[in-house]
Design an enzyme around this catalytic site. Structure first.
Site, PDB file in Angstrom:
ATOM      1  N   LYS A   1       0.596  -1.215  -0.108  1.00 62.88           N
ATOM      2  CA  LYS A   1       0.073  -0.150  -0.057  1.00 62.88           C
ATOM      3  C   LYS A   1       0.934   1.208  -0.254  1.00 62.88           C
ATOM      4  O   LYS A   1       1.859   1.261   0.833  1.00 62.88           O
ATOM      5  CB  LYS A   1      -0.845   0.040   1.194  1.00 62.88           C
ATOM      6  CG  LYS A   1      -1.656   0.993   1.475  1.00 62.88           C
ATOM      7  CD  LYS A   1      -1.250   2.155   2.316  1.00 62.88           C
ATOM      8  CE  LYS A   1      -0.690   1.669   3.741  1.00 62.88           C
ATOM      9  NZ  LYS A   1       0.161   2.884   4.462  1.00 62.88           N
TER      10      LYS A   1
ATOM     11  N   ASP B   1      -6.174   0.246   7.975  1.00 64.96           N
ATOM     12  CA  ASP B   1      -5.816   0.262   6.426  1.00 64.96           C
ATOM     13  C   ASP B   1      -6.406  -1.081   5.751  1.00 64.96           C
ATOM     14  O   ASP B   1      -6.329  -0.926   4.465  1.00 64.96           O
ATOM     15  CB  ASP B   1      -4.144   0.132   6.201  1.00 64.96           C
ATOM     16  CG  ASP B   1      -3.710   1.401   6.522  1.00 64.96           C
ATOM     17  OD1 ASP B   1      -4.371   2.516   6.595  1.00 64.96           O
ATOM     18  OD2 ASP B   1      -2.470   1.479   6.641  1.00 64.96           O
TER      19      ASP B   1
END
EC number: 2.7.1.148
Length: 279
Positions: A9, A132
């Protein structure tokens, strides 16, 4: 046997816009995901009544109560099935690029399809694993606000952007960075006002990462990493990714990017990779 991929990410920027009633920080960020840099998760069903989880190549020790084990416990309760899981850690641990969240999300995507689990339930489980994880569950460029639960997909162009990722071999706790941010700052950033619209890659990168100073205070080596990337020929942007310690470098040409990669590997014992993202 099945092998899943869990991409890294990347935060193009990260603004802290306030805190909610529970004291959790509210963020404003754009997440992208690497095409060619990922953990690999090998799944084998077992007739046993317990899971086994093995990590290969982890940069740091990983405790028993990890993101993968949490997802497996959910699947145990939901489907009464158990698995042997081997996780090849190509991404560093506690590095600000969502390794654990991405691993959990990849498993949730797979088990969600396998057992026809509703999107609502998958989202709830993802948020329970980590802030996340929900964005990683979609694994598509997105504008993320709130505590990570408000996600707007961004239209993905055919443009591919090469970036340099550099992580010192020093894990950083996201919780500690946010705690340090809270103790050292009382003023919050205004929201980016993206409203889900596609923005230029460079415009997004020009926005700051509000956690940078808090992360450097915990891990001063981050400052060295940022300076080392910035000093490489052709560097356009250097910034912290997530809560760190991984830093991002963007360069004017692919040749300069590759030269920077070689130079940093030659002079430092850091994790240095070239990756590609779309936006």
């Amino acid at each position: 046997m099945l092998t899943l991929r869990a991409p890294a990410k990347i935060n193009l920027f990260l603004l802290i816009t306030g805190r909610n009633e529970s004291g959790f920080h509210l963020l404003d960020s754009v997440f992208c995901f690497t095409h060619d840099l990922y953990d690999e998760i090998i799944i084998v069903p077992t007739s046993a009544t317990e899971n086994s989880v093995k990590f290969i190549g982890a940069s740091q020790a990983i405790g028993a109560d990890n993101s993968v084990s949490r997802v497996l416990r959910f699947v145990n309760d939901y489907a009464k099935r158990y698995f042997n899981v081997t996780l090849v850690k190509n991404l560093p641990v506690a590095a600000g690029i969502g390794g654990g969240s991405a691993d959990a999300a990849a498993l949730l995507r797979y088990f969600g399809g396998l057992h026809n689990i509703s999107e609502v339930l998958l989202s709830q489980v993802a948020l329970s694993v980590g802030f996340d994880t929900l964005a990683c569950l979609y694994s598509h460029p997105c504008h993320v606000t709130g505590m990570g639960e408000k996600i707007v997909a961004l239209p993905e162009s055919k443009l591919v952007y090469p970036i340099l990722l550099v992580c010192p071999n020093f894990p950083v706790s996201s919780a500690e960075v946010y705690k340090n941010f809270r103790e050292r700052r009382s003023i919050f950033s205004a929201e980016s006002n993206l409203a889900g619209d596609h923005q230029a890659f460079e415009d997004m990168l020009s926005l700051p990462n509000d956690l940078t100073d808090a992360a450097i205070e915990i891990a001063p080596v981050i400052s060295d990493v940022l300076k080392s990337i910035k000093n490489c020929k052709g560097n356009k942007v250097t910034k912290l990714c997530g809560s760190g310690p991984t830093c991002i470098g963007v360069f004017d040409t692919v040749e300069n990017l590759r030269d920077a990669h070689s130079e940093l590997i030659r002079h430092h014992k850091w994790w240095v990779k070239i990756a590609h993202i779309s936006l």
